[in-house]
Scaffold this motif. Structure first.
Motif, PDB file in Angstrom:
ATOM      1  N   ALA A  99      -2.456  -4.941  -3.058  1.00  0.00           N
ATOM      2  CA  ALA A  99      -1.368  -5.622  -3.750  1.00  0.00           C
ATOM      3  C   ALA A  99      -0.312  -5.994  -2.735  1.00  0.00           C
ATOM      4  CB  ALA A  99      -0.790  -4.741  -4.847  1.00  0.00           C
ATOM      5  N   LEU A 100       0.612  -6.780  -3.134  1.00  0.00           N
ATOM      6  CA  LEU A 100       1.630  -7.242  -2.200  1.00  0.00           C
ATOM      7  C   LEU A 100       2.928  -6.446  -2.295  1.00  0.00           C
ATOM      8  CD1 LEU A 100       1.169 -11.111  -2.421  1.00  0.00           C
ATOM      9  CD2 LEU A 100       0.383  -9.559  -0.645  1.00  0.00           C
ATOM     10  N   GLU A 101       2.900  -5.366  -3.102  1.00  0.00           N
ATOM     11  CA  GLU A 101       4.097  -4.541  -3.151  1.00  0.00           C
ATOM     12  C   GLU A 101       4.339  -3.900  -1.794  1.00  0.00           C
ATOM     13  OE1 GLU A 101       2.814  -5.134  -7.213  1.00  0.00           O
ATOM     14  OE2 GLU A 101       1.766  -4.280  -5.515  1.00  0.00           O
ATOM     15  N   GLY A 102       5.583  -3.662  -1.490  1.00  0.00           N
ATOM     16  CA  GLY A 102       5.942  -3.229  -0.146  1.00  0.00           C
ATOM     17  C   GLY A 102       5.352  -1.913   0.280  1.00  0.00           C
ATOM     18  N   SER A 104       2.354  -0.543  -0.781  1.00  0.00           N
ATOM     19  CA  SER A 104       0.936  -0.357  -1.075  1.00  0.00           C
ATOM     20  C   SER A 104       0.209   0.165   0.152  1.00  0.00           C
ATOM     21  CB  SER A 104       0.303  -1.680  -1.500  1.00  0.00           C
ATOM     22  OG  SER A 104       0.892  -2.162  -2.676  1.00  0.00           O
TER      23      SER A 104
END
Lengths: 117, 111
Positions: A99-102, A104
């Motif tokens: 995912a592109l969450e910071g 991950s």
């Protein structure tokens, strides 16, 4: 959890031939995949960053014409070692971001041991 | 550049807790602490990560000091299968160019 599959797990090839290594994210889509190389008793060294649908970004000192990276889909990236030589013998490892969450975590494949004779 | 410092090796008796330290004195406010381990001839395995609070999952616990300059990974009951190289990494954002693997700590669990 997120699973990254790498194939083959080991390969032996003759000097001058090319070898393709596949990296697949099995249960998630990975917009970004990474390729590492690891020599015996050393740590992992990032070779390149692979983004789906665009050209890979190579780290300094890594020859892009020798290590061809293709990221044609959200679940598959390939690394081709062209005109392999014995000094290319190493352990190659891929990883993927789920995912592109910071925060991950990266998930890694089990590596491919390449031996060039 | 290495942003973390770890002892090169440690031993731990089977069944005992393994406490692996890591110094990251230059950590920034938005950098997370990640722990991975690599068993011989395999890819790195994600263990745990945290920002400032202590974290626990089925594999381990992560204790981060209040000033965030150091952390400890705790394997509560080490088994022989936990023998591996453990990497402590600080990382911000999603890029891998800042996921720098230092030399890690080689943990040997002794029967």
């Amino acid at each position: 959890g997120a699973v990254v599959s790498q194939h083959p797990s080991w390969v032996i090839c003759k000097s001058g031939t090319s070898v393709k290594i596949e990296c697949r994210s099995l249960d998630f889509q990975a917009t970004t995949m990474f390729w590492y190389r690891q020599f015996p008793k050393q740590s992992l060294m990032l070779m390149a960053t692979s983004n789906e649908g665009s050209k890979a970004t190579y780290e300094q000192g890594v020859e892009k014409d020798k290590f061809l990276i293709n990221h044609a889909s959200l679940t598959l990236s390939t690394l081709t070692v062209t005109s392999a030589h014995p000094e290319d013998s190493s352990f190659y490892i891929c990883s993927a971001l789920a995912a592109l969450e910071g925060n991950s975590p990266l998930h890694f494949g089990n590596g491919t041991r390449l031996t060039v004779t | 550049d290495a942003k973390t410092t770890q002892p090169p090796s440690m031993d731990c008796a089977e069944g005992r807790a393994a406490n692996l330290p890591c110094n990251h004195s230059t950590i920034s406010g938005n950098e997370y602490v990640y722990w991975y381990r690599q068993i011989h001839s395999q890819g790195p395995q994600y263990i745990i990560h945290g920002l400032k609070n202590n974290e626990t999952n089925e594999m381990a616990s992560l204790i981060i000091t209040e000033d965030r300059k150091s952390s400890t990974l705790i394997l509560p009951h080490a088994s022989l299968r936990d023998t591996a190289v453990y990497y402590c990494i600080v990382r911000v954002g999603t890029g891998a160019n800042n996921l720098f693997f230092g030399t890690g700590t080689r943990l040997t669990v002794i029967p």
